[in-house]
Design a protein around this motif. Sequence first.
Motif, PDB file in Angstrom:
ATOM      1  N   LEU A   1      34.340  61.960   9.893  1.00  0.00           N
ATOM      2  CA  LEU A   1      35.744  61.702  10.241  1.00  0.00           C
ATOM      3  C   LEU A   1      36.676  62.628   9.466  1.00  0.00           C
ATOM      4  O   LEU A   1      37.680  63.120   9.998  1.00  0.00           O
ATOM      5  CB  LEU A   1      36.093  60.237   9.954  1.00  0.00           C
ATOM      6  N   HIS A   2      36.328  62.886   8.200  1.00  0.00           N
ATOM      7  CA  HIS A   2      37.135  63.798   7.392  1.00  0.00           C
ATOM      8  C   HIS A   2      37.062  65.219   7.962  1.00  0.00           C
ATOM      9  O   HIS A   2      38.089  65.909   8.069  1.00  0.00           O
ATOM     10  CB  HIS A   2      36.643  63.792   5.944  1.00  0.00           C
ATOM     11  N   ILE A   3      35.856  65.644   8.347  1.00  0.00           N
ATOM     12  CA  ILE A   3      35.697  66.974   8.949  1.00  0.00           C
ATOM     13  C   ILE A   3      36.504  67.066  10.238  1.00  0.00           C
ATOM     14  O   ILE A   3      37.181  68.076  10.498  1.00  0.00           O
ATOM     15  CB  ILE A   3      34.200  67.252   9.214  1.00  0.00           C
ATOM     16  N   ALA A   4      36.446  66.004  11.048  1.00  0.00           N
ATOM     17  CA  ALA A   4      37.184  66.009  12.310  1.00  0.00           C
ATOM     18  C   ALA A   4      38.687  66.118  12.062  1.00  0.00           C
ATOM     19  O   ALA A   4      39.399  66.821  12.782  1.00  0.00           O
ATOM     20  CB  ALA A   4      36.862  64.731  13.098  1.00  0.00           C
ATOM     21  N   LYS A   5      39.158  65.439  11.030  1.00  0.00           N
ATOM     22  CA  LYS A   5      40.589  65.499  10.713  1.00  0.00           C
ATOM     23  C   LYS A   5      40.994  66.915  10.333  1.00  0.00           C
ATOM     24  O   LYS A   5      42.037  67.425  10.770  1.00  0.00           O
ATOM     25  CB  LYS A   5      40.900  64.525   9.572  1.00  0.00           C
ATOM     26  N   GLU A   6      40.146  67.560   9.528  1.00  0.00           N
ATOM     27  CA  GLU A   6      40.430  68.943   9.127  1.00  0.00           C
ATOM     28  C   GLU A   6      40.402  69.880  10.333  1.00  0.00           C
ATOM     29  O   GLU A   6      41.109  70.889  10.366  1.00  0.00           O
ATOM     30  CB  GLU A   6      39.402  69.407   8.090  1.00  0.00           C
ATOM     31  N   ALA A   7      39.536  69.564  11.314  1.00  0.00           N
ATOM     32  CA  ALA A   7      39.419  70.399  12.515  1.00  0.00           C
ATOM     33  C   ALA A   7      40.412  69.991  13.596  1.00  0.00           C
ATOM     34  O   ALA A   7      40.419  70.585  14.682  1.00  0.00           O
ATOM     35  CB  ALA A   7      37.995  70.302  13.064  1.00  0.00           C
ATOM     36  N   ASP A   8      41.238  68.976  13.298  1.00  0.00           N
ATOM     37  CA  ASP A   8      42.213  68.460  14.269  1.00  0.00           C
ATOM     38  C   ASP A   8      41.512  67.993  15.543  1.00  0.00           C
ATOM     39  O   ASP A   8      41.969  68.284  16.652  1.00  0.00           O
ATOM     40  CB  ASP A   8      43.265  69.528  14.593  1.00  0.00           C
ATOM     41  N   ALA A   9      40.386  67.326  15.375  1.00  0.00           N
ATOM     42  CA  ALA A   9      39.598  66.860  16.518  1.00  0.00           C
ATOM     43  C   ALA A   9      39.566  65.334  16.559  1.00  0.00           C
ATOM     44  O   ALA A   9      39.623  64.669  15.518  1.00  0.00           O
ATOM     45  CB  ALA A   9      38.170  67.394  16.426  1.00  0.00           C
ATOM     46  N   LEU A  10      39.471  64.795  17.762  1.00  0.00           N
ATOM     47  CA  LEU A  10      39.256  63.366  17.929  1.00  0.00           C
ATOM     48  C   LEU A  10      37.770  63.065  17.764  1.00  0.00           C
ATOM     49  O   LEU A  10      36.921  63.949  17.898  1.00  0.00           O
ATOM     50  CB  LEU A  10      39.733  62.912  19.307  1.00  0.00           C
ATOM     51  N   VAL A  11      37.457  61.785  17.498  1.00  0.00           N
ATOM     52  CA  VAL A  11      36.062  61.394  17.279  1.00  0.00           C
ATOM     53  C   VAL A  11      35.660  60.300  18.275  1.00  0.00           C
ATOM     54  O   VAL A  11      36.385  59.315  18.446  1.00  0.00           O
ATOM     55  CB  VAL A  11      35.846  60.896  15.836  1.00  0.00           C
ATOM     56  N   VAL A  12      34.501  60.515  18.926  1.00  0.00           N
ATOM     57  CA  VAL A  12      33.890  59.497  19.780  1.00  0.00           C
ATOM     58  C   VAL A  12      32.576  59.084  19.131  1.00  0.00           C
ATOM     59  O   VAL A  12      31.747  59.933  18.798  1.00  0.00           O
ATOM     60  CB  VAL A  12      33.608  60.034  21.195  1.00  0.00           C
ATOM     61  N   ALA A  13      32.387  57.795  18.942  1.00  0.00           N
ATOM     62  CA  ALA A  13      31.111  57.290  18.424  1.00  0.00           C
ATOM     63  C   ALA A  13      30.276  56.809  19.600  1.00  0.00           C
ATOM     64  O   ALA A  13      30.715  55.972  20.391  1.00  0.00           O
ATOM     65  CB  ALA A  13      31.346  56.155  17.435  1.00  0.00           C
ATOM     66  N   GLU A  14      29.051  57.353  19.715  1.00  0.00           N
ATOM     67  CA  GLU A  14      28.170  57.016  20.839  1.00  0.00           C
ATOM     68  C   GLU A  14      27.162  55.931  20.444  1.00  0.00           C
ATOM     69  O   GLU A  14      26.836  55.760  19.268  1.00  0.00           O
ATOM     70  CB  GLU A  14      27.394  58.255  21.283  1.00  0.00           C
ATOM     71  N   GLY A  15      26.684  55.229  21.450  1.00  0.00           N
ATOM     72  CA  GLY A  15      25.558  54.316  21.245  1.00  0.00           C
ATOM     73  C   GLY A  15      25.903  53.017  20.560  1.00  0.00           C
ATOM     74  O   GLY A  15      25.048  52.423  19.883  1.00  0.00           O
ATOM     75  N   ILE A  16      27.134  52.537  20.731  1.00  0.00           N
ATOM     76  CA  ILE A  16      27.501  51.240  20.151  1.00  0.00           C
ATOM     77  C   ILE A  16      26.812  50.138  20.954  1.00  0.00           C
ATOM     78  O   ILE A  16      26.996  50.041  22.175  1.00  0.00           O
ATOM     79  CB  ILE A  16      29.032  51.015  20.213  1.00  0.00           C
ATOM     80  N   GLU A  17      26.017  49.330  20.282  1.00  0.00           N
ATOM     81  CA  GLU A  17      25.270  48.297  21.000  1.00  0.00           C
ATOM     82  C   GLU A  17      25.552  46.886  20.502  1.00  0.00           C
ATOM     83  O   GLU A  17      25.137  45.909  21.128  1.00  0.00           O
ATOM     84  CB  GLU A  17      23.763  48.594  20.922  1.00  0.00           C
ATOM     85  N   THR A  18      26.228  46.756  19.357  1.00  0.00           N
ATOM     86  CA  THR A  18      26.483  45.415  18.812  1.00  0.00           C
ATOM     87  C   THR A  18      27.936  45.299  18.344  1.00  0.00           C
ATOM     88  O   THR A  18      28.606  46.315  18.070  1.00  0.00           O
ATOM     89  CB  THR A  18      25.572  45.124  17.607  1.00  0.00           C
ATOM     90  N   ALA A  19      28.386  44.053  18.253  1.00  0.00           N
ATOM     91  CA  ALA A  19      29.747  43.802  17.776  1.00  0.00           C
ATOM     92  C   ALA A  19      29.901  44.267  16.330  1.00  0.00           C
ATOM     93  O   ALA A  19      30.971  44.762  15.935  1.00  0.00           O
ATOM     94  CB  ALA A  19      30.059  42.308  17.884  1.00  0.00           C
TER      95      ALA A  19
END
Length: 428
Positions: A381-399
Amino acid sequence: MVKKSSDQKMVWKHLFSSNRKLRFFPPHFWLRNPVISILKKVRKNTHPIAVVVFEVESFKHQIDQYGSEYIQEFKTDMRNLFKEAVCRSIDDHQILFLQQYWGDDVVLLVSLECENDVIGDIERYIATIHSHIMQQILVPTRDGGNEKYFQAGYMVLDTDESEELLQSFQDTYQKALAMAKKSGQTNYNQMVHEISSIIRNEQISLFSQPIINVEDRSVSAWEVLTRGPENSPYEHPLQLFSMARQTNQLYPLELIVIKKALDRMEGEESIFINITPLTVSHERFPNDVDRILSEAPSVDPSQLVFEITERESVHHYPQLKANLKALRKKGMRIALDDAGAGFANLNSISFVLPDIIKIDRSLISNINGNKLKESMLQGLLHIAKEADALVVAEGIETAAEAFVMERNGVHMVQGFFYARPRLIPTTV
């Protein structure tokens, strides 16, 4: 020429140490076939299994060159050569067996740990094995270069319970062998014809899975997933795209995916389309995308997100960089897939400068209660912030996994917890 000693014997022997854990069976079985017992265990494996065939028949002329008295010695040394190269290239627990199954070909059955880039993993293993072998042996060509020691073909094994496993393995082996032998072989030509027909008749089905905005729980985008003709050997996307790649038809197939996705697109959400770096770096790709977009006037280019994997090898960096720049200039965005998977090279982020970073589900799985994984997530997330990128988390299977994403400020999420992929209707 092959490395040899002053007495003309091949000298790659004595260079290798044996690996007791590695199963390397002789080509013929006198009492029982141990492959069957291994295949039964394979069915319990949840990871994809690949059959890789190394075709070394083209090397026979080298044997002839040194005389029949060295043939057995050559075969022994070849076996040791492959054992050493495979052991150095693949983790031991992933190697299910390595053997001469039928003729002069060498067959490797390997378990793949990541499901997202199976084709890339297999090709990396083949390239590494070839590199190790070529360090020990030289086969010069007439123009002074080095001849390839072997040709390789591969297929993913169907371990479905409904299939007879040995028959499935033999069918897969024959197809992989045909790929290794390439032109002139009936099976290979048949597969070229079948893939060509799928492309020509656009015989693919598209599924979509929503990508959810964490903040307001709305659907931000849809990821497009591809399947081949139903009830055919190419229905599974791994088989479809691996065969297209090995028959040099990957580019037209991926263009068909883009075309059909845009044809069926409606609404204002974005769509994510998986594309290999090989296709993105094709010199005609920006113009071909323009042509496809011109045939879908209702689609705004800013809705289109090309999702390229971080794990894929890229060989044409200048062309890839130029094409990415051309696509962005027209408003399209780039997502980098599989971030955080295995030992993936994070340098891709600095090169691609993605608009969106998709975090691999191997990092997300059971992240709740795993402080190390959560720290890795925070790092990305820190790298994405530095790159000005949004983050998508894949494979969420549980609450519980979803809660960790929300707690850490992940922008978007995707997975079975929210929705499974659904078939996009043929007619809209």
